[in-house]
Motif scaffolding. Structure first.
Motif, mmCIF file in Angstrom:
data_model
loop_
_atom_site.group_PDB
_atom_site.id
_atom_site.type_symbol
_atom_site.label_atom_id
_atom_site.label_comp_id
_atom_site.label_asym_id
_atom_site.label_seq_id
_atom_site.Cartn_x
_atom_site.Cartn_y
_atom_site.Cartn_z
ATOM 1 N N UNK A 4 1.052 114.956 42.697
ATOM 2 C CA UNK A 4 2.212 114.090 42.769
ATOM 3 C C UNK A 4 1.839 112.631 42.585
ATOM 4 N N UNK A 5 0.981 112.388 41.599
ATOM 5 C CA UNK A 5 0.579 111.016 41.237
ATOM 6 C C UNK A 5 -0.184 110.316 42.351
ATOM 7 N N UNK A 6 -0.721 111.097 43.291
ATOM 8 C CA UNK A 6 -1.499 110.518 44.388
ATOM 9 C C UNK A 6 -0.634 109.933 45.490
ATOM 10 N N UNK A 7 0.663 110.276 45.486
ATOM 11 C CA UNK A 7 1.587 109.686 46.454
ATOM 12 C C UNK A 7 1.991 110.641 47.571
ATOM 13 N N UNK A 8 1.750 111.943 47.392
ATOM 14 C CA UNK A 8 2.440 112.917 48.242
ATOM 15 C C UNK A 8 1.697 113.222 49.536
ATOM 16 N N UNK A 9 2.468 113.323 50.611
ATOM 17 C CA UNK A 9 1.910 113.778 51.881
ATOM 18 C C UNK A 9 1.392 115.198 51.709
ATOM 19 N N UNK A 49 4.660 107.255 58.946
ATOM 20 C CA UNK A 49 5.109 107.986 57.757
ATOM 21 C C UNK A 49 5.358 106.964 56.654
ATOM 22 N N UNK A 50 4.618 107.090 55.582
ATOM 23 C CA UNK A 50 4.645 106.079 54.515
ATOM 24 C C UNK A 50 5.546 106.518 53.379
ATOM 25 N N UNK A 51 6.209 105.547 52.763
ATOM 26 C CA UNK A 51 6.961 105.812 51.530
ATOM 27 C C UNK A 51 6.253 105.056 50.414
ATOM 28 N N UNK A 52 5.421 105.756 49.673
ATOM 29 C CA UNK A 52 4.685 105.088 48.601
ATOM 30 C C UNK A 52 5.626 104.749 47.457
ATOM 31 N N UNK A 53 5.503 103.552 46.889
ATOM 32 C CA UNK A 53 6.393 103.178 45.781
ATOM 33 C C UNK A 53 6.109 104.002 44.531
ATOM 34 N N UNK A 54 7.122 104.018 43.659
ATOM 35 C CA UNK A 54 7.002 104.727 42.379
ATOM 36 C C UNK A 54 6.822 103.721 41.250
ATOM 37 N N UNK A 55 6.514 104.237 40.063
ATOM 38 C CA UNK A 55 6.395 103.353 38.900
ATOM 39 C C UNK A 55 7.720 102.642 38.611
ATOM 40 N N UNK A 69 8.367 114.038 41.880
ATOM 41 C CA UNK A 69 7.678 114.633 43.015
ATOM 42 C C UNK A 69 8.374 114.370 44.337
ATOM 43 N N UNK A 70 9.269 113.380 44.372
ATOM 44 C CA UNK A 70 10.049 113.204 45.605
ATOM 45 C C UNK A 70 10.911 114.439 45.868
ATOM 46 N N UNK A 71 11.242 115.143 44.787
ATOM 47 C CA UNK A 71 12.034 116.367 44.941
ATOM 48 C C UNK A 71 11.192 117.614 44.648
ATOM 49 N N UNK A 72 9.899 117.432 44.612
ATOM 50 C CA UNK A 72 8.983 118.533 44.320
ATOM 51 C C UNK A 72 9.312 119.214 42.999
#
Lengths: 333, 212
Positions: free
Chosen positions: A93-98, A40-46, B134-137
């Motif tokens: 979701x910026x290409x980050x979301x599962x 399960x990956x946690x992709x970084x944010x800007x 998006x972490x909180x949808x």
């Protein structure tokens, strides 16, 4: 910088608990649970990027350019993009979301063999496929500044992910079980009218403001072409189930998702770049792909894809779509 | 692609907007007369007024006619519940609602004079409006409300340059279930994921954005 590590998620842990807030939700997000043993990956944010002291400013700049291209791929309209899509249109979701086809796995699992073109692909060739099919266009050149920026964005989001770890939670759009009822145009049409038309238009052509796409078209000249993965009913069904309506993953039933995926993909769109001149023949030639689509089959009295319409694109097939062959490498030297 | 109605303002005279079949058919001149009852709250220029301690009156000027018409219908039918608006909506018959909607849609949007926001609020507000969280949808407001939050068609009203107190009140109303005339629970889903700080930040940030 967010620590990334393999997480073992107990079955039944809810998304709200993971996110750390507990609210009695009326419109909850309903997504599958990662399976035991999956990475399960946690992709970084800007924000993480801005604060990371270990990334050189020049790389940050290139990553941000990649982000900009990912979010506003329309800036390449007329040069590489010939429809109304952006990368983020499907890679949400910026290409980050599962479950929303996060793009970072392409950088940790490629080069690898892909059934789509029956040879080993690099991540750049993978991205070239997106431009050729989903964006109804042609890719920026391999090794170009644009391609470098895109790859940098994809790869930075993979920070911490194990190389060639393929058992990834939330990869792609997920996979729905086979529907109880065979997907049906009329049922799909009803689902569409009730759930999709308010954004995507009753005619599926989306909505624009001052020429800028807000809600993308789902068929017709502005949409993904017949070679795009989204034309596969199972792909569209999983995307829709896990991402639509916007902000409400899991709202539709599986059957509704299958039906509306069928309905959407039963409409015409620009030609498959691999078109041989006959849709049925093209379907047969690429049956490993098209067995999942309605291309080259008869729907509502017409053979889908039996046309020469390439939408806005002034050519059919970008040169980059070609086979690769490798002589057997030697281990004696 | 939906056609965009063209509005011509010629020397102060107002003309009926020509539009595609889906748009509201109404007469702006008649609408101006019927809107006499609206002015005391929504102001003569249709800009509304911010009431930090009470119920803010929204800007109507420049909003989509289809959206305004539907809200009036909803107030009258009770699908949107507001004690202040109910008697006014009840005063208008269907044609008057259309006329009023077209009238307001054609008015130039005056800029509100919202309170200033802290740099942290500006950063949070801008982020939520343009990128979401998006972490909180929480999708970006712009994903539905348009590139500069200036609205998309009849279903997604302009938010830029709207009275901040009104935006805040509506987000709270969705959160609390007091407002539920949004299509497909789209706003319920977003609002219930927002914290008080989020709501404050987006309301203020949006108020500062150009309406047109």
């Amino acid at each position: 910088m967010r620590a990334t590590q393999a997480l073992w998620i107990a079955a039944g842990a809810s998304l709200s608990a993971l996110a750390g807030w507990a609210v009695a939700e009326q419109a909850p997000v309903k997504l599958p649970e990662p399976k035991a043993g999956q990475y399960v990956h946690q992709a970084p944010t800007l924000e993480d990027l801005a604060q990371d002291p270990n990334i050189k400013p020049q790389l940050k700049q290139v990553i941000r350019k990649g982000y900009d291209l990912f979010m506003n791929t329309q800036q390449l309209r007329g040069e590489y993009v010939f429809n109304d899509m952006n990368c983020r249109t499907c890679h949400m979701g910026e290409g980050r979301k599962m479950w929303a086809a996060p793009v970072w796995p392409a950088t940790t699992t490629l080069p690898d063999y892909r059934g789509k073109n029956k040879h080993v692909n690099s991540v750049e060739e993978r991205i070239a496929g997106c431009f050729s099919f989903s964006m109804n266009g042609k890719p920026p050149a391999y090794g170009s500044d644009t391609m470098l920026a895109l790859v940098a964005y994809h790869k930075w989001m993979a920070s911490g992910a194990p190389v060639y770890e393929r058992n990834i939670a939330g990869r792609g759009f997920g996979k729905l079980p086979e529907p109880e009822l065979k997907p049906d145009y009329a049922r799909g049409e009803a689902v569409f009218a009730e759930n999709c038309a308010v954004c995507h238009g009753a005619d599926g052509q989306g909505q624009k403001v001052n020429g800028q796409v807000v809600f993308p078209p789902l068929w017709g000249d502005g949409a993904y072409n017949w070679g795009a993965g989204m034309t596969r009913i199972f792909t569209a069904a999983a995307f829709i189930k896990h991402n639509m309506p916007l902000g409400q993953p899991g709202k539709l039933t599986d059957q509704q998702a299958w039906d509306v995926a069928y309905f959407i993909n039963a409409h015409e769109r620009p030609q498959d770049p691999r078109y041989t001149g006959d849709a049925r023949e093209t379907r047969e030639k690429y049956l490993n792909f098209h067995k999942h689509t309605l291309y080259g089959t008869e729907v509502n009295g017409r053979i889908l894809g039996q046309h020469t319409n390439t939408g806005e694109k002034p050519f059919l097939k970008p040169a980059v779509l070609r086979p690769r062959t490798f002589e057997q490498g030697s281990d004696q030297w | 692609m939906k056609s965009i109605s063209m509005v011509l303002l010629l020397g102060g005279a107002l003309v009926t907007a020509t539009a595609s079949a889906a748009a509201v058919q109404g007469d702006a001149r008649r609408g101006q007369q019927a809107a006499a009852v609206c002015v005391s709250c929504h102001q003569a220029n249709g800009g509304g007024m911010n009431m930090p301690q009470g119920e803010s009156w929204p800007r109507l000027a420049g909003l989509d006619a289809g959206y305004l018409y539907k809200q009036l219908q909803d107030f009258k039918a009770g699908t949107r519940v507001n004690a202040t608006m109910a008697p006014f909506a009840n005063m208008l018959d269907d044609q008057q609602m259309r006329d009023v909607a077209v009238y307001y849609s054609q008015l130039p949007a005056p800029a509100p004079t919202p309170p200033s926001l802290t740099p942290a609020q500006a950063e949070l507000g801008r982020k939520l409006v343009q990128r979401g969280d998006w972490d909180r949808y929480i999708p970006a407001c712009n994903s539905c409300h348009g590139p500069n939050a200036q609205g998309v068609g009849a279903s997604f009203p302009a938010l830029a340059g709207q009275q901040p107190g009104y935006i805040k009140q509506q987000l709270l109303a969705w959160q609390q279930g007091a407002r539920h005339n949004d299509p497909l629970n789209l706003m319920l889903a977003v609002a219930e994921r927002m914290t008080e700080a989020d709501i404050e930040a987006v309301s203020l940030w949006l108020a500062h954005q150009p309406a047109q």
